[in-house]
Design a protein around this motif. Structure first.
Motif, short mmCIF file in Angstrom:
data_model
loop_
_atom_site.label_atom_id
_atom_site.label_comp_id
_atom_site.label_asym_id
_atom_site.label_seq_id
_atom_site.Cartn_x
_atom_site.Cartn_y
_atom_site.Cartn_z
N ALA A 173 20.19 -6.29 6.83
CA ALA A 173 20.55 -5.80 5.35
C ALA A 173 20.49 -5.82 4.08
O ALA A 173 20.31 -4.88 3.14
CB ALA A 173 22.93 -5.85 6.14
N ALA A 174 20.89 -7.08 3.71
CA ALA A 174 20.25 -7.01 2.02
C ALA A 174 19.16 -5.97 1.48
O ALA A 174 19.06 -5.46 0.53
CB ALA A 174 20.18 -8.84 1.18
N THR A 175 18.44 -6.12 2.69
CA THR A 175 16.34 -5.58 2.46
C THR A 175 17.23 -4.30 2.20
O THR A 175 16.55 -3.22 1.65
CB THR A 175 15.60 -6.14 2.81
N LEU A 176 17.51 -3.37 3.22
CA LEU A 176 18.44 -1.89 3.41
C LEU A 176 19.05 -2.02 2.11
O LEU A 176 18.65 0.02 1.78
CB LEU A 176 19.24 -1.81 4.78
N ALA A 177 19.83 -2.32 1.70
CA ALA A 177 20.81 -2.12 0.67
C ALA A 177 19.83 -1.86 -0.31
O ALA A 177 19.92 -0.73 -1.35
CB ALA A 177 21.81 -3.54 -0.04
N ALA A 178 18.87 -2.90 -1.36
CA ALA A 178 18.16 -2.77 -2.17
C ALA A 178 17.06 -0.99 -1.84
O ALA A 178 16.99 -0.60 -2.59
CB ALA A 178 16.99 -4.09 -2.13
N ALA A 179 16.63 -1.15 -0.63
CA ALA A 179 15.98 0.56 -0.21
C ALA A 179 16.86 1.65 -0.18
O ALA A 179 16.67 2.61 -1.44
CB ALA A 179 15.56 0.13 1.16
N LYS A 180 18.31 1.75 -0.47
CA LYS A 180 18.71 2.57 -0.90
C LYS A 180 18.95 2.88 -2.21
O LYS A 180 19.03 3.69 -2.77
CB LYS A 180 20.32 1.95 -0.09
N LYS A 181 19.38 1.31 -2.88
CA LYS A 181 19.80 1.80 -4.13
C LYS A 181 18.65 1.70 -5.19
O LYS A 181 18.63 3.18 -5.97
CB LYS A 181 20.08 -0.31 -4.64
N ALA A 182 17.39 1.70 -4.79
CA ALA A 182 15.62 2.21 -4.83
C ALA A 182 15.50 3.32 -4.85
O ALA A 182 15.13 4.07 -6.14
CB ALA A 182 14.71 1.33 -4.91
N ALA A 183 16.20 4.00 -4.14
CA ALA A 183 16.22 5.25 -3.75
C ALA A 183 16.89 6.30 -4.76
O ALA A 183 16.61 7.20 -5.03
CB ALA A 183 16.92 6.22 -1.81
N GLU A 189 17.93 6.00 -7.31
CA GLU A 189 17.66 5.68 -8.66
C GLU A 189 16.07 6.43 -8.31
O GLU A 189 15.24 6.27 -9.74
CB GLU A 189 17.47 3.86 -9.36
N GLY A 190 15.22 7.08 -7.82
CA GLY A 190 14.47 7.57 -7.62
C GLY A 190 12.97 6.96 -7.84
O GLY A 190 12.44 7.64 -7.49
N ASN A 191 13.49 5.70 -7.45
CA ASN A 191 12.25 4.47 -6.87
C ASN A 191 11.89 4.37 -5.12
O ASN A 191 11.84 3.80 -4.80
CB ASN A 191 12.39 2.89 -7.87
N PHE A 192 10.91 6.08 -5.41
CA PHE A 192 10.69 6.62 -3.46
C PHE A 192 9.89 5.35 -3.46
O PHE A 192 9.77 4.51 -2.40
CB PHE A 192 9.96 7.79 -3.59
N ASP A 193 8.87 4.74 -4.05
CA ASP A 193 7.60 3.31 -3.85
C ASP A 193 8.12 2.30 -3.04
O ASP A 193 7.85 1.57 -2.75
CB ASP A 193 6.88 3.52 -5.11
N LEU A 223 0.35 -1.47 0.21
CA LEU A 223 -0.88 -0.21 0.14
C LEU A 223 0.95 1.60 0.16
O LEU A 223 0.50 2.26 -0.07
CB LEU A 223 -1.28 0.16 0.80
N ALA A 224 1.80 0.82 0.31
CA ALA A 224 2.83 2.45 0.50
C ALA A 224 3.47 3.13 -0.89
O ALA A 224 3.54 2.95 -1.71
CB ALA A 224 4.20 1.95 1.24
N ALA A 225 2.93 3.87 -0.47
CA ALA A 225 3.76 4.76 -2.11
C ALA A 225 4.01 6.39 -1.08
O ALA A 225 3.75 6.90 -0.28
CB ALA A 225 1.60 5.83 -3.40
N GLY A 226 5.40 6.65 -1.71
CA GLY A 226 5.58 7.74 -0.74
C GLY A 226 6.54 8.51 -1.60
O GLY A 226 6.88 8.66 -2.84
N SER A 227 7.24 9.52 -1.25
CA SER A 227 8.25 10.46 -1.04
C SER A 227 9.73 9.70 -1.33
O SER A 227 9.51 9.45 0.08
CB SER A 227 7.67 11.71 -0.83
N GLU A 228 10.00 11.46 -1.45
CA GLU A 228 11.75 11.46 -0.67
C GLU A 228 11.99 11.34 0.75
O GLU A 228 12.37 10.24 1.34
CB GLU A 228 12.75 12.30 -0.94
N ASP A 229 10.87 11.64 1.55
CA ASP A 229 10.67 12.24 3.01
C ASP A 229 10.15 10.93 3.24
O ASP A 229 10.86 10.49 4.36
CB ASP A 229 9.82 13.60 3.15
#
Length: 108
Positions: free
Chosen positions: A59-69, A71-75, A26-32
């Motif tokens: 740790a792997a999931t946190l790295a994936a989150a950073k990578k997506a951010a 790339e600008g894919n905040f969702d 359900l998450a739709a997100g911005s940079e904040d």
């Protein structure tokens, strides 16, 4: 008794992960939103580390989150951050549960 304790641990962990999956869908997100979700995940992971029970999947999931951010894919970044937080909380639950559950084990 031991099997009941293990079953309770597995069920609780599964429930946490299911809730996290539903929330991330359900998450739709911005940079904040990402920054807040990532900070919460890092805090939970740090707590798991203080209990000496950090999971490598967190740790792997946190790295994936950073990578997506990056790339600008905040969702996707928010979803991965929330998943990482759920994983960290599950590892905290495991660590605290095992502190007492080991007493229920008996050598046969």
């Amino acid at each position: 008794m031991r099997h009941n304790a293990i079953r309770a641990l597995v069920c609780s962990t599964s429930i946490i992960l299911l809730i996290a999956g539903a929330a991330s869908a359900l998450a739709a997100g911005s940079e904040d939103d990402f920054k807040a979700a990532y900070a919460a995940a890092e805090a939970a992971n740090k707590e798991a580390g203080s209990l000496r029970n950090q999971w490598t999947t967190t740790a792997a999931t946190l790295a994936a989150a950073k990578k997506a951010a990056a790339e600008g894919n905040f969702d996707a970044a928010v979803a991965s951050s929330k998943e990482a937080e759920a994983l960290a909380k599950a590892s905290i639950f495991q660590a605290t549960s095992e502190k007492t559950l080991w007493k229920d084990m008996e050598i046969r």
